[in-house]
Write a protein that holds these residues in place. Sequence first.
Motif, mmCIF file in Angstrom:
data_model
loop_
_atom_site.group_PDB
_atom_site.id
_atom_site.type_symbol
_atom_site.label_atom_id
_atom_site.label_comp_id
_atom_site.label_asym_id
_atom_site.label_seq_id
_atom_site.Cartn_x
_atom_site.Cartn_y
_atom_site.Cartn_z
ATOM 1 N N VAL A 91 0.825 -1.205 0.000
ATOM 2 C CA VAL A 91 0.000 0.000 0.000
ATOM 3 C C VAL A 91 0.868 1.268 0.000
ATOM 4 O O VAL A 91 0.645 2.194 -0.788
ATOM 5 N N CYS A 92 1.886 1.283 0.852
ATOM 6 C CA CYS A 92 2.747 2.466 0.947
ATOM 7 C C CYS A 92 3.600 2.643 -0.308
ATOM 8 O O CYS A 92 3.745 3.750 -0.830
ATOM 9 N N VAL A 94 2.995 1.553 -3.395
ATOM 10 C CA VAL A 94 2.163 1.962 -4.535
ATOM 11 C C VAL A 94 1.849 3.460 -4.447
ATOM 12 O O VAL A 94 1.899 4.179 -5.442
ATOM 13 N N THR A 95 1.575 3.946 -3.246
ATOM 14 C CA THR A 95 1.227 5.357 -3.081
ATOM 15 C C THR A 95 2.394 6.267 -3.452
ATOM 16 O O THR A 95 2.213 7.298 -4.095
ATOM 17 N N ARG A 96 3.595 5.832 -3.079
ATOM 18 C CA ARG A 96 4.751 6.660 -3.437
ATOM 19 C C ARG A 96 5.002 6.615 -4.946
ATOM 20 O O ARG A 96 5.335 7.635 -5.557
ATOM 21 N N ILE A 98 2.727 6.325 -7.244
ATOM 22 C CA ILE A 98 1.729 7.201 -7.862
ATOM 23 C C ILE A 98 2.180 8.656 -7.748
ATOM 24 O O ILE A 98 2.094 9.423 -8.720
ATOM 25 N N ALA A 99 2.699 9.037 -6.592
ATOM 26 C CA ALA A 99 3.139 10.424 -6.397
ATOM 27 C C ALA A 99 4.280 10.778 -7.344
ATOM 28 O O ALA A 99 4.378 11.902 -7.841
ATOM 29 N N GLU A 101 5.173 8.956 -10.314
ATOM 30 C CA GLU A 101 5.012 8.642 -11.743
ATOM 31 C C GLU A 101 3.575 8.684 -12.245
ATOM 32 O O GLU A 101 3.333 8.461 -13.424
ATOM 33 N N GLY A 102 2.620 8.919 -11.366
ATOM 34 C CA GLY A 102 1.222 8.776 -11.761
ATOM 35 C C GLY A 102 0.835 7.316 -11.776
ATOM 36 O O GLY A 102 1.681 6.447 -11.531
ATOM 37 N N VAL A 106 2.321 2.221 -11.725
ATOM 38 C CA VAL A 106 2.074 1.101 -10.813
ATOM 39 C C VAL A 106 1.809 -0.182 -11.583
ATOM 40 O O VAL A 106 1.424 -0.148 -12.747
ATOM 41 N N LEU B 42 -2.409 13.135 -11.364
ATOM 42 C CA LEU B 42 -1.832 11.794 -11.329
ATOM 43 C C LEU B 42 -2.801 10.715 -11.802
ATOM 44 O O LEU B 42 -2.429 9.553 -11.928
ATOM 45 N N TRP B 107 3.799 7.390 5.140
ATOM 46 C CA TRP B 107 4.963 6.949 4.359
ATOM 47 C C TRP B 107 5.361 7.981 3.301
ATOM 48 O O TRP B 107 6.520 8.268 3.085
ATOM 49 N N ARG B 108 4.366 8.575 2.645
ATOM 50 C CA ARG B 108 4.647 9.496 1.554
ATOM 51 C C ARG B 108 5.003 10.897 2.046
ATOM 52 O O ARG B 108 5.928 11.522 1.544
ATOM 53 N N SER B 173 -3.859 3.941 -3.009
ATOM 54 C CA SER B 173 -3.360 2.709 -3.632
ATOM 55 C C SER B 173 -4.492 1.947 -4.315
ATOM 56 O O SER B 173 -4.345 1.474 -5.445
ATOM 57 N N ARG B 180 -5.121 2.418 -12.976
ATOM 58 C CA ARG B 180 -4.065 1.910 -13.848
ATOM 59 C C ARG B 180 -4.635 1.088 -14.997
ATOM 60 O O ARG B 180 -4.127 1.132 -16.123
#
Lengths: 315, 379
Positions: A91-92, A94-96, A98-99, A101-102, A106, B42, B107-108, B173, B180
């Motif tokens: 989860v973490c 994938v979120t990074r 997305i931030a 690369e969009g 993923v 995004l 995390w982000r 996510s 996607r």
Amino acid sequence: MITVTGVGVAMPGADSAAALATARNPEGTVEPAAVLGKKGLRYKDRATQLGLCAAQRVLTDAGLLRDGEPTVDGSRTAVLVSSNLGNVDTVCRVTRTIAEEGTHGVSPMDTPNASSNIIASEIAIRFGLKGPNLTLCNGPASGLDAVRWGAALLRSDRADHVVVVGVEPDNEIVRGLVGGPVVDGGAALVLERAEAAEARGATVRAVVGAHTRGPDVAGNIAELAETEPEPPAAWFAPAAAAPALPAGRPGRDLTATWGELSGALGVVQCAAAIGALDAGADGPVWLVAGTDTDDGVATLVLRRPTPAAAEPALR
Amino acid sequence: MRLPITGIGAVASIGRDVDEVFGSLCAGRGGLGPMRGFDHELYNGRQLFEIDDRSEPGADRTLRATGFLLDAVGQAAADAGLGDDLSGIPVLVGTGLRELRSAELWWRDGAPFGADRLHFGTALRERFGTADTLTVSNACSASLYTLALGADMLALGEADTVVVAGVDAITESMHGLADRVQPDPPTALRTLDVNRKGTILGDGAAAVVLRREDLRWPGGRLWGRLRGVGMTCDAKHPTAPDREQVAEAMRQAHRHAGTRPGDIDMVMLHGTGTPLNDLVEITAYGEVFGDAAGGPVVTGIKPMTGHTSGSAGLLSLVVTLQTMATGKVPPLVNLDDPIEEAAGIRLVRGQEAKHEVSLAQVHGFGFGGINAVAIVEGA
């Protein structure tokens, strides 16, 4: 009466209940491909692979899996997984991504792993288990809660066999979240009603005794002492809970050996307790998960199987 | 089994309490809007069914799911006359995504967050004083699974009162992974429509108070009675549903309830609007109901609430109880051209229908092939 008829251990440096009960400085890592074969492991996250290892071992130990084939009808087998940290890494990460690369960055292969019940569903798929399928992410007491709810599924006749699995993976992300190394392993149990266990000639490894859940350790232990006929021969509990337990009995905090066990703790404690019973512990083993600083504390007793334990409960 | 339901609560994009949610549903008013917490640049899909509780667009914060849950549980507890002290009362929460949105922000962005709030027990203890809580992460059927656990607990005599809840706040996510594979994202959620293009996520929470049936009447309103819940697992595929076990969950629910398909007045669909779910669900329904398939009215709430993941099943159940109380059935909006497999089924389309409902069937199916079906009767 609810019994434990199988134990599976997939811990670093311990692959059996006996090894778990005695290990002090375990070394090594769990190698899923060595347990399960390489086929079908690609794209499965670490927690799922660990869960599959523990499940394969426990089903084999319980005699529900023989030469890779199920020995009972899977529609009456439930799966109950306890894991707090299982898919936090996916989860973490994938979120990074997305931030940065969009969403085109993923991988769709992560989709099943974004759902926290992936471990339980993959165990069901691999072993054909179509009964109730539950994932508990219930904090420090989650592992003992899983045993409690597994027993409840049997008492409610929702299933004839319950596979209870507790696993947690180790990685950079979960270390950051919990503030230290995580076990990267786990354990599993098979629970059955005594009559069902007897009917299929299963070996009873332990009898599930009293269970409590409440706000603090002392209150839970006091309640346990009222309901349990015998004092403990041994216990497994967090160090912070030790002062509340009866003095002069051997006890251990498994996190001192394996690091953070989180949702796996209660299930690993049960496996260690069975190791202690097998080694001759002269009486019940008491288990405690959670401390006074957590949202709840759970306790559970596993008793030594007696010849009477194989008989239908007399009430 | 006829367990009294004595309190209900709900929060969704279309309302902050049960009356607002039901009012919007009957008026055909959906909650889809431009997404408020994620960066539009995004994503292909930029519309979600969010609860509008952020201070400013684009600025997200932690613990939103926890807030929705506390609202819904507080409503249900108040409705049942339990007040804010639930010490000793089990609270069983079904969720797909827990507080994973907070973990993402931790995390982000470095937002403060710890493992003690990934599950909901910590906040429930603080707010309601109960230490007997359970967070079950069972994807999109989670809250109907916890409904089954709560019912079993009462039937076993392990508690007199149980609060069952469901909650989810959309994670980046989950939305991102769906995005996607949807370069041409759905602009509406169209359950059972030939032109349905997929699901759209929503925020939501729901809660009910369940009591043992043999106790003297404890106060609160009698909304209805839970008759039975079936739960099965496909054991086939991690994301695609399987007709056989979906149908088995329906049959099992009837066995538990002691009812037959012909007794059902209304079916509240899971109805996610994905090509596969709707097809599997309606064919399983046809298989189980057989000649009785044309009997009940059939509807669903997701075209207006979005897919609220783990809270979806219980939210559908709360709406069902309101339908039973009022005789108003919310319509499946956006359903212009039903799929062939739904021919002969009394779909509620366009606008609310008037229909007396005394026994209803509520569906919840999820990733991992986990299926739950509840049967509930009116007061």
